[in-house]
Scaffold this motif. Sequence first.
Motif, short mmCIF file in Angstrom:
data_model
loop_
_atom_site.label_atom_id
_atom_site.label_comp_id
_atom_site.label_asym_id
_atom_site.label_seq_id
_atom_site.Cartn_x
_atom_site.Cartn_y
_atom_site.Cartn_z
N LYS A 124 0.09 1.42 0.02
CA LYS A 124 -1.04 0.65 -0.51
C LYS A 124 -1.19 0.84 -2.01
O LYS A 124 -1.30 1.97 -2.47
CB LYS A 124 -2.33 1.09 0.18
N THR A 181 -2.09 -4.71 1.18
CA THR A 181 -3.19 -3.77 1.15
C THR A 181 -4.47 -4.47 1.61
O THR A 181 -4.64 -5.65 1.38
CB THR A 181 -3.38 -3.27 -0.29
N ILE A 196 -3.07 -7.16 -4.91
CA ILE A 196 -2.48 -6.12 -4.08
C ILE A 196 -1.07 -5.84 -4.57
O ILE A 196 -0.36 -6.72 -5.03
CB ILE A 196 -2.45 -6.56 -2.60
#
Lengths: 296, 370
Positions: free
Chosen positions: B354, B143, B273
């Motif tokens: 994401k 991400t 992330i």
Amino acid sequence: MFIQQLINGLTLGSIYALIALGYTMVYGVLLMINFAHSEIFMIGAYIGLWALTAIPAFASFTITGFIITFLVVLLFSGLLAVSVEKLAYKPLRQAPRLSPLISAIGVSIVLQNLIMLFVSNQSMPLPEFKTTRYQIFSAEVDTLQIFIFCFSIALMLLLNLFISKTKFGKAMRATAHSHSVSQLMGINSSSMIAMVFFIGGALGGIAGMLNGMYYGSIKYNMGFFPGIKAFTAAVLGGIGNVKGAMLGGFLLGLIETFSAGYISSQNKDVITFCVLILMLVFKPTGILGENVTEKV
Amino acid sequence: MYKLISVLFLGLILIAGCAKQDKNVIKVALAGPLTGDIAAMGQGMKKAIEIAVEEANQSGVLKDKKFQAVIFDDRADPKEAVSVANQIVSDPQIYGIVGHLNSGCSIPASQIYAKYNLVIITPASTNPKLTQQGLKNVFRVCTTDDVQGSAAANYVIDKLKIKNVSIIHDKTPYGQGIAENFKATFENRKDKVLSYDGINTGDKDFKALLTKIKTFKPQLIYFGGVYSEYGLLSKQAKELGLNAVFFSDDGSSSPEYIKIAGSASEGNYVSMIGIPPAKLKKAKAFLDTFASKYPGTDLQPYDTYTYETSKILIDAIVKTNMDKSKIADYLATVKFDGILGITSFDANGDTLNKSISIYKAKNGKFEYCE
């Protein structure tokens, strides 16, 4: 805030000053910049960590354990500096001035990689020290900072006494003045050079140990930045001059702290080195540089 | 005698040289920081790609050929990354690159790979600019900073109920990018940013800056950067009696942070992330392999991502029947079902999968918050 920044700057400065002494003393005697000095600083911290953790009796942080740890650091880093001199610089004594400089850079790379390969390539935490914090006019200061400051000052005073009052100090000054003439007077300049390296290395190692205690962790590449800064401090104070190195160290610590605190933290190195350039433009010898007769 | 030895030695070098040119080897390159300040993360990436390659070879997807992971050290230094990239493109047996870790390294290196039509998939570089260069060969499995910075800002405002912050960044494309994004989101929601400062990577003393920040009395300090400076900042703030909470990004979410900051790490946050490896059902096999292969080694933040990235690259090489020119086109349309879920890429090469999670340091460990 001013007092707090003053304390921050003085603590930082006392470590710079201790390292700068090693650069300046070697330069005084050999007119050579010992780039391996920052690695002695780093290894000093590792020796300190080893002494604190490997010998169980020291881990309890008793006063005696502490003193012995510092003595171990002092002895071993001093000896390391002497052996570096014997192995890498002495054979090049008659060579052009550039050769020992390059040899020094080589030693620095070797020492750094030795630690990286055989000890650790990661940061290693030092045991956390129990410190007491005091408030002075709303500024925080802890026992470790006071200790670092006082200990460095004490070491510097001792060194000053040693150089100006003892026979060995006199011999060192004579060697710095002229190798050949001092040898004619019966001074063994070779052993004087070894002594200079021992003292410089020991102070550097102790600075490394103090640095490790202050920031809580050590790493194989920790010597690089303090080394460059301390070298700058030595130049600022007048390289070759012992008092200049002390002054330069404290001055650099303060300039850095105040420019980070009051002007801009991202440009503090720019500001610091601008001060250095200005200094060199108007007084190329550094602040106390003219004092040629007392070089060591 | 010496002649004999040197002839033998030369012979050995030649043999070694020949072995390298074995046509039955398909190489995948890993480029990342194996030495230097953030070596821990790079070493983790190396372990991950090696596991992925070993699994691919065991499954025998290539029949008579074998995959081989070749590892390159960029020391987290953009200059070094460019020279590593030039080394990689000069080896015709390399089919693609997994890496680099730092955005500052990936961006210049990706331009070199583009010239040679080599695919680079990064498991870790999060600066949005990387995929905005208009290069067809660049893909990203993690991400980006713009998602991470704003997710952190929203969490700080909504969950921690914090009204004013100070921001510090480390002047790198990664750290500054993420800090700017945090700042923009925070200010958009009408909250106050008290100060915004940069520091130098590699410095150890931040007390001057922290003393200045202390006078603003922030509730929270956000740091865009990596763990070595994050650790020192948290520690020195406590020593100065600055009692703000610290919050940082995925570059700081390494167990190394807790080692450096010591007890000062307690109660501080990091964002990361993706979803934590332990919460991914499909990642269990990988985690077990990792644990049995490297007992006593902590999982570093990008290990699962590197593993997934390596799998995607290997899959693309297999599916295109080892045709280098088709790999990029194949990846543009791929739907890869792996341990992170379904990965597919948008027009820029960014993953569509994401997600961000938040961790808090507690009792010397990072605990998952959301």
